[in-house]
Write an enzyme that holds these catalytic residues in place. Sequence first.
Site, PDB file in Angstrom:
ATOM      1  N   ALA A 131       0.819  -1.069   0.214  1.00  0.00           N
ATOM      2  CA  ALA A 131       0.234   0.355   0.703  1.00  0.00           C
ATOM      3  C   ALA A 131       0.933   0.799   0.223  1.00  0.00           C
ATOM      4  CB  ALA A 131      -1.113  -0.091   0.810  1.00  0.00           C
ATOM      5  N   TYR A 132       2.154   1.441   0.657  1.00  0.00           N
ATOM      6  CA  TYR A 132       3.039   2.183   0.814  1.00  0.00           C
ATOM      7  C   TYR A 132       3.463   2.580  -0.781  1.00  0.00           C
ATOM      8  CZ  TYR A 132       6.992   5.250   1.951  1.00  0.00           C
ATOM      9  OH  TYR A 132       8.342   6.370   1.909  1.00  0.00           O
TER      10      TYR A 132
END
Length: 222
Positions: A131-132
């Site tokens: 997600a980062y």
Amino acid sequence: MTRVAIIGAHGKIAQQLMRVLYDRGDDFIGIVREDDHADDVYRFGGEGVTLDIEHAEPDAIARAYEDADAIVFSAGAGPGSGVARKRTVDFEGSVKAQRAAELAGIRRFVQVSAMGMDDPVADDADESWKAYVEAKRDADVELRASDLDWTIVRPGSLTLDDGTGLVEIAQRVSRGAIPREDVAKVIAAVLATPSTIHTQFELVSGSTPIDEAVAGVASAES
């Protein structure tokens, strides 16, 4: 004198940047989520503005940029935050900050990203890491597609060591680490070097003085 609006001013890179800007005689606005963090900005010699970019609309962010000449986006959800907040802070926060710059008529926009954000992510990687990377990558894509005078700074692993003033900068560099103090000095050099507009580069500790390294990337990208 340049007036810089720093989004995510409570972060460790941003705090180093405020010290560098103060020493250079520049003015700065530190945009933070909490009032006590805004008080810290005043202690660094700048103007603190409390604003939660995760929930604020672009017009409110634009008002926080009052009289700024440039924007530095250094915000992030941080370690331990959930997958959803990686998207709402690292990506959506950046996009709203970009829109706010357009609304405020501010063209210069420097974004702190991270090394390797365009590389494929392993299928078995942690969901939070995925997600980062997606959030940072997509924020960079959005900025590169904008009409802003952007620069994307992608440091390697960050340390709390004292800066050396010596770096390696290129579109791609080998994996390595760099003190946050040196990242801040690179950002300040970028702000003072118009030829870095529309460049994206990675950086780690190296053997080249910062101003020389930044100028070298600018000329290579021009």
